[in-house]
Motif scaffolding. Structure first.
Motif, mmCIF file in Angstrom:
data_model
loop_
_atom_site.group_PDB
_atom_site.id
_atom_site.type_symbol
_atom_site.label_atom_id
_atom_site.label_comp_id
_atom_site.label_asym_id
_atom_site.label_seq_id
_atom_site.Cartn_x
_atom_site.Cartn_y
_atom_site.Cartn_z
ATOM 1 N N ILE A 21 16.000 -2.380 -33.031
ATOM 2 C CA ILE A 21 14.677 -1.924 -32.574
ATOM 3 C C ILE A 21 13.843 -1.453 -33.763
ATOM 4 N N VAL A 22 12.645 -2.006 -33.860
ATOM 5 C CA VAL A 22 11.681 -1.581 -34.878
ATOM 6 C C VAL A 22 10.765 -0.572 -34.197
ATOM 7 N N GLY A 23 10.789 0.675 -34.677
ATOM 8 C CA GLY A 23 10.036 1.733 -34.032
ATOM 9 C C GLY A 23 8.938 2.304 -34.898
ATOM 10 N N PHE A 24 7.926 2.835 -34.229
ATOM 11 C CA PHE A 24 6.780 3.452 -34.894
ATOM 12 C C PHE A 24 6.567 4.826 -34.281
ATOM 13 N N GLY B 278 16.636 14.586 -26.659
ATOM 14 C CA GLY B 278 16.794 13.807 -27.879
ATOM 15 C C GLY B 278 15.453 13.291 -28.355
ATOM 16 N N ASP B 279 15.515 12.425 -29.339
ATOM 17 C CA ASP B 279 14.321 11.806 -29.896
ATOM 18 C C ASP B 279 14.351 10.319 -29.582
ATOM 19 N N ALA B 280 13.184 9.751 -29.355
ATOM 20 C CA ALA B 280 13.078 8.328 -29.034
ATOM 21 C C ALA B 280 11.862 7.737 -29.739
ATOM 22 N N VAL B 281 11.852 6.434 -29.822
ATOM 23 C CA VAL B 281 10.745 5.687 -30.418
ATOM 24 C C VAL B 281 9.482 5.914 -29.585
ATOM 25 N N ALA B 282 8.365 6.179 -30.253
ATOM 26 C CA ALA B 282 7.090 6.295 -29.534
ATOM 27 C C ALA B 282 6.693 4.916 -29.003
ATOM 28 N N VAL B 283 6.574 3.944 -29.876
ATOM 29 C CA VAL B 283 6.395 2.541 -29.497
ATOM 30 C C VAL B 283 7.230 1.705 -30.448
ATOM 31 N N GLY B 284 7.618 0.548 -29.982
ATOM 32 C CA GLY B 284 8.423 -0.313 -30.835
ATOM 33 C C GLY B 284 8.691 -1.643 -30.165
ATOM 34 N N PHE B 285 9.518 -2.450 -30.843
ATOM 35 C CA PHE B 285 9.838 -3.767 -30.319
ATOM 36 C C PHE B 285 11.171 -4.247 -30.865
ATOM 37 N N SER B 286 11.702 -5.235 -30.185
ATOM 38 C CA SER B 286 12.904 -5.908 -30.639
ATOM 39 C C SER B 286 12.754 -7.395 -30.348
ATOM 40 N N PRO B 287 12.896 -8.230 -31.370
ATOM 41 C CA PRO B 287 12.805 -9.677 -31.155
ATOM 42 C C PRO B 287 14.138 -10.219 -30.649
ATOM 43 N N ARG B 288 14.407 -10.028 -29.388
ATOM 44 C CA ARG B 288 15.676 -10.445 -28.789
ATOM 45 C C ARG B 288 15.679 -11.957 -28.543
ATOM 46 N N LYS B 289 16.862 -12.482 -28.328
ATOM 47 C CA LYS B 289 17.014 -13.918 -28.142
ATOM 48 C C LYS B 289 16.186 -14.447 -26.967
ATOM 49 N N ALA B 290 16.230 -13.754 -25.833
ATOM 50 C CA ALA B 290 15.547 -14.228 -24.629
ATOM 51 C C ALA B 290 14.042 -13.988 -24.652
#
Length: 140
Positions: free
Chosen positions: A51-54, A67-79
């Motif tokens: 996951i690429v997070g910003f 806990g802490d989590a990504v504000a926004v992000g993405f993952s270039p998954r196979k599907a």
């Protein structure tokens, strides 16, 4: 209490995206990197292995789990491309019907290709989602 499995790793975002084999995911990953960096003003971080997070925010549930989590992000998954944090803001309900071809589920937005969606609407979703989690839900 169990710790959040998905945390910032310090791994190289550019190396991760360069290694994406699927040509469309590869291209779209670098476009999302540019778009999310520009909109959020944040530098990207790898969260977990994929996951690429910003930015980030701190959450705390009534159960006591936090806990802490990504504000926004993405993952270039196979599907498909998995986009995180874009459906949380109140504006999402009005923006999603105008986005183009997509699916939603479990807090994620799924897109096959960026060319299937309206990039201006996507940018608004990124902006609104980021603003919501960093101002309404509060950042750490």
């Amino acid at each position: 209490m169990a710790e959040n499995k998905t945390q910032a790793t310090g791994a190289s975002v550019e190396e991760f995206l360069a290694a994406v084999e699927h040509p469309v995911r590869h291209r779209d990953g670098f476009r999302l990197l540019e778009l999310m960096r520009e909109i959020t003003g944040e530098e990207p971080e790898m969260w977990g292995p994929t996951i690429v997070g910003f930015g980030q925010y701190h959450y705390k549930y009534k159960s006591g789990r936090e806990g802490d989590a990504v504000a926004v992000g993405f993952s270039p998954r196979k599907a498909s491309l998995s986009l995180y944090g874009l459906t949380y803001g109140p504006e999402a309900a009005d923006l999603l019907p105008r986005l183009g071809k997509h699916k939603t589920g479990a807090g994620c937005l799924y897109v096959n290709r960026l060319e299937d969606v309206d990039e201006d609407v996507l940018a608004e979703l990124i902006r609104a989602g980021y603003r919501h989690v960093t101002t309404v839900l509060h950042s750490p």
